[in-house]
Design an enzyme around this catalytic site. Sequence first.
Site, short mmCIF file in Angstrom:
data_model
loop_
_atom_site.label_atom_id
_atom_site.label_comp_id
_atom_site.label_asym_id
_atom_site.label_seq_id
_atom_site.Cartn_x
_atom_site.Cartn_y
_atom_site.Cartn_z
N LEU A 146 0.81 -1.22 0.00
CA LEU A 146 0.00 0.00 0.00
C LEU A 146 0.84 1.27 0.00
O LEU A 146 1.86 1.37 0.69
CB LEU A 146 -0.93 0.01 1.23
CG LEU A 146 -1.90 -1.17 1.33
CD1 LEU A 146 -2.83 -0.97 2.52
CD2 LEU A 146 -2.71 -1.38 0.05
N GLY A 197 -1.69 6.40 -2.60
CA GLY A 197 -2.82 6.28 -3.54
C GLY A 197 -3.89 5.35 -2.99
O GLY A 197 -5.08 5.67 -2.97
N HIS A 198 -3.45 4.18 -2.50
CA HIS A 198 -4.41 3.26 -1.88
C HIS A 198 -5.07 3.92 -0.67
O HIS A 198 -6.28 3.80 -0.45
CB HIS A 198 -3.70 2.00 -1.39
CG HIS A 198 -3.08 1.16 -2.46
ND1 HIS A 198 -1.72 1.03 -2.59
CD2 HIS A 198 -3.62 0.41 -3.44
CE1 HIS A 198 -1.45 0.21 -3.60
NE2 HIS A 198 -2.59 -0.16 -4.15
N GLN A 258 -4.86 -12.49 -12.65
CA GLN A 258 -4.76 -11.29 -13.48
C GLN A 258 -3.34 -11.04 -13.99
O GLN A 258 -3.08 -10.06 -14.66
CB GLN A 258 -5.31 -10.06 -12.77
CG GLN A 258 -4.48 -9.55 -11.63
CD GLN A 258 -5.21 -8.46 -10.87
OE1 GLN A 258 -6.21 -8.73 -10.19
NE2 GLN A 258 -4.75 -7.22 -10.98
N ASP A 296 -6.12 3.43 -12.80
CA ASP A 296 -6.39 2.28 -13.67
C ASP A 296 -7.77 2.50 -14.29
O ASP A 296 -8.73 1.79 -13.99
CB ASP A 296 -6.35 0.99 -12.85
CG ASP A 296 -5.00 0.81 -12.17
OD1 ASP A 296 -4.03 0.51 -12.89
OD2 ASP A 296 -4.90 1.01 -10.94
N SER A 305 2.45 4.31 -7.59
CA SER A 305 2.27 2.90 -7.94
C SER A 305 3.24 2.09 -7.11
O SER A 305 4.34 2.57 -6.79
CB SER A 305 2.55 2.72 -9.43
OG SER A 305 2.83 1.36 -9.70
P1 AMP Z 1 -3.70 -2.39 -6.83
O1 AMP Z 1 -3.26 -2.72 -5.44
O2 AMP Z 1 -2.61 -1.93 -7.72
O3 AMP Z 1 -4.54 -3.49 -7.43
O4 AMP Z 1 -4.66 -1.12 -6.70
C1 AMP Z 1 -5.77 -1.15 -5.83
C2 AMP Z 1 -6.61 0.06 -6.11
O5 AMP Z 1 -5.84 1.24 -5.86
C3 AMP Z 1 -7.08 0.15 -7.57
O6 AMP Z 1 -8.43 0.60 -7.59
C4 AMP Z 1 -6.14 1.18 -8.15
O7 AMP Z 1 -6.69 1.87 -9.25
C5 AMP Z 1 -5.96 2.11 -6.95
N1 AMP Z 1 -4.76 2.93 -7.11
C6 AMP Z 1 -3.51 2.49 -7.40
N2 AMP Z 1 -2.66 3.54 -7.52
C7 AMP Z 1 -3.40 4.65 -7.30
C8 AMP Z 1 -3.11 6.06 -7.29
N3 AMP Z 1 -1.89 6.52 -7.55
N4 AMP Z 1 -4.13 6.92 -7.04
C9 AMP Z 1 -5.38 6.46 -6.80
N5 AMP Z 1 -5.71 5.15 -6.80
C10 AMP Z 1 -4.74 4.26 -7.04
#
Ligand code: AMP
Length: 282
Positions: free
Chosen positions: A33, A36-37, A61, A152, A187
């Site tokens: 995390l 963003g998360h 995925q 995303d 990210s």
């Molecule tokens: P992930 O853990 O990469 O599968 O992401 C989980 C959620 O966090 C997904 O809905 C992503 O789109 C969101 N997410 C990832 N990076 C960001 C970011 N920089 N800003 C906002 N949401 C994000």
Amino acid sequence: MQILKEKDALKKQIGAFKNEGLKIGFVPTMGALHDGHLSLIKAALSVSDRVIVSIFVNPTQFDNLQDLEKYPRTLDEDISRISEISKDVLIFSPPAAEVYGGDITSQVFYFDGLEHQMEGKYRKGHFNGVGTIVKKLFELVEPDKAFFGEKDYQQLQIIRKMVAKEGLNVEVIGCPTDREASGLARSSRNERLDPVARQNAALLYKMLQKARENFGTKSATDIISWVSEELQANPDLKLEYFEIANADTLESIGEKENGQRYRAFIAAYSGDIRLIDNIALN
Ligand code: AMP
């Protein structure tokens, strides 16, 4: 902080929340995390009685086994990051067998063509994997609202499509992309960039901003060729695609049409690290 690993325990807890009439906000993640998360979790906390965050690296995925194996798994840090913003979040962090049983395969979905654009071209089977896990998690968590990042954007649109087509009773909320000070979209993969590469990667967002500035006056073709020339001149980044597409259908733009919303999307490699980003153009 409540941390559950088993479906049955989760279902029991969800049942208790529902009996009390509590509204459930859900944030699915793959862990590692970052801010963003956390911005999604904060958005969920602000409009829900209870927030559930899943932390699960979803095998179906990944189109590349190495990528799946290399994906960072940092559960203890994730838990402490969440507890910094709230101790009242329920974390669901199951092993794969708990979610998939013995059958780690994807359902095949038809997302009315959304799945064939951009990421779908370069990551075979990715969106079937995403659809499969999100549907399974929605069935378990039964959220009132679920929060996804615009980072995303194609995934966000695909989840909206799945919810509509499968008649699922959940409101999907898109949250703005959280960025580093340089503009680079946050990210989990950014941690793998060295400091110089990380600074250089901010060029992706600069290109998107330029595209937005010029969208009113220049043609999409001109903007696309300009971006690919700029990136070709940059030895640190290898462009995979830059597209200007309809924000709803994700189809590449032909002529601009009045009343339509458009976005620009970019994917590029810095070394072996794949980065994506996007921006609203109008
Ligand atoms: P992930 O853990 O990469 O599968 O992401 C989980 C959620 O966090 C997904 O809905 C992503 O789109 C969101 N997410 C990832 N990076 C960001 C970011 N920089 N800003 C906002 N949401 C994000």
